[in-house]
Design an enzyme around this catalytic site. Sequence first.
Site, short mmCIF file in Angstrom:
data_model
loop_
_atom_site.label_atom_id
_atom_site.label_comp_id
_atom_site.label_asym_id
_atom_site.label_seq_id
_atom_site.Cartn_x
_atom_site.Cartn_y
_atom_site.Cartn_z
N GLU A 241 0.70 -0.73 0.30
CA GLU A 241 -0.05 0.09 0.22
C GLU A 241 1.11 1.44 -0.06
O GLU A 241 0.31 1.90 -0.64
CB GLU A 241 -0.89 0.06 0.68
N GLY B 20 10.02 7.03 -6.59
CA GLY B 20 10.17 7.98 -5.32
C GLY B 20 9.61 8.53 -4.54
O GLY B 20 9.34 7.29 -4.06
N CYS C 94 -18.40 1.90 -18.85
CA CYS C 94 -18.74 1.71 -18.38
C CYS C 94 -19.84 1.01 -18.72
O CYS C 94 -20.52 0.11 -18.04
CB CYS C 94 -19.79 3.46 -18.66
N CYS D 51 -25.01 3.46 -10.73
CA CYS D 51 -24.22 5.40 -10.67
C CYS D 51 -24.53 6.58 -11.48
O CYS D 51 -24.91 6.04 -12.98
CB CYS D 51 -23.04 4.67 -12.03
#
Length: 398
Positions: free
Chosen positions: A78, A122, A240, A249
């Site tokens: 994570e 980074g 979609c 949605c």
Amino acid sequence: MIAEADLNSLRFAEQNSADASRLTKGTRTLMATDCTSPEVDSKWKQSFRRRLLAWYAKHERDLPWRKSQDPYRVWVSEVMLQQTQVETVKPYFQRFLKAFPTVKNLAAAEESQVLRLWEGLGYYRRARGLHAAAKQIVAEHGGQFPQDVVTMQSLPGIGRYTAGAIASIAFNQREPILEANTIRLLARLLAYPDDPTKSAGQRLLWATAEEILPSTNVSRFNQALMELGSLVCTPTQPKCEECPVSRHCGAYQNGLQDELPRAAAKLKFTDVHEAAVVVRKNGQVIVRQCGTGERWAGLWDFPRFAIESEGPLFVEEELIKKVCQQTGVTAKPGALLTTMKHGVTRYRITLDCYSAQFVSGRLKRHTRWIRPAELADLPLSTTGRKLANRIEKSVSKN
């Protein structure tokens, strides 16, 4: 748990809402007046969960951090995935876990070793936070990852999202998550018309993320949310027609999936001109460790600084002066080796890399001479590594 009635009252902000204080419990007003948002009631939630988990069962990617629910693996993945794409993270995760298979191994490592394995990802504060948190877990929790989200958030580098991800994925606790993919997904589901990264949007989306959680199987549910956002509900051209929850949605039902979520203000970039100097003496080069507060704190680098002068003569004088300020030695600048262009946060950097020959002086603290072959063992920035590789190649040819 936020009551359903309260959540529905949160779902709509007043016209031009800018922060959480503008949220009301009254009638909801959308900035896009022709847009309707779905009612997140019990029936909606049950259908949404069922369809999402069924889709995930077929489309779950085989990712290395999903091999187990070990909280250490979940935590490392994570943190690595913050602001970094999955494909980039995969090899880094595997190398990192090979070097540090447990939190105790990570805690016992030297920071330079941790940073070297992080090199190229980074945002190095993430690596330093991991290392510091591992030490704290060993010192205060006997090397066992804490399960309480409040305790997790007391660890360096762990905020609300990371704590929720670890608690839900590793321990199956009923904790919400909110990151880039789920922010976009939930904002579209609710047809939220404002910037979802502002405080009003964040309050609403966190409440929604909590409300839609199932009572069981939370680990797979939260991973499915992120997977759907990553693979289907993409930032541009969302798929979609392939989405298992398109009927739920608000953005899709209103034809606004390409317009929502509302984009944050574009970042303005600042152009910066810098120089890196390879100072040589008897087959060695100077490197210095970046200090606290510098861009790459803890990493090693060649003398590097901003350049303000224009014209060869003035630039040479500035190189001499600033190399001496950073390292304590006087060097005679030579040829321009290469120019690199790269970006760091809001800066677009043009980096001119010069060679130089040692003249006199003694090195300052955190600065040392090193043979080019030894550069491979030091953690460097991406541009520092490119310059180091160039130096090593030039040495091998001679």
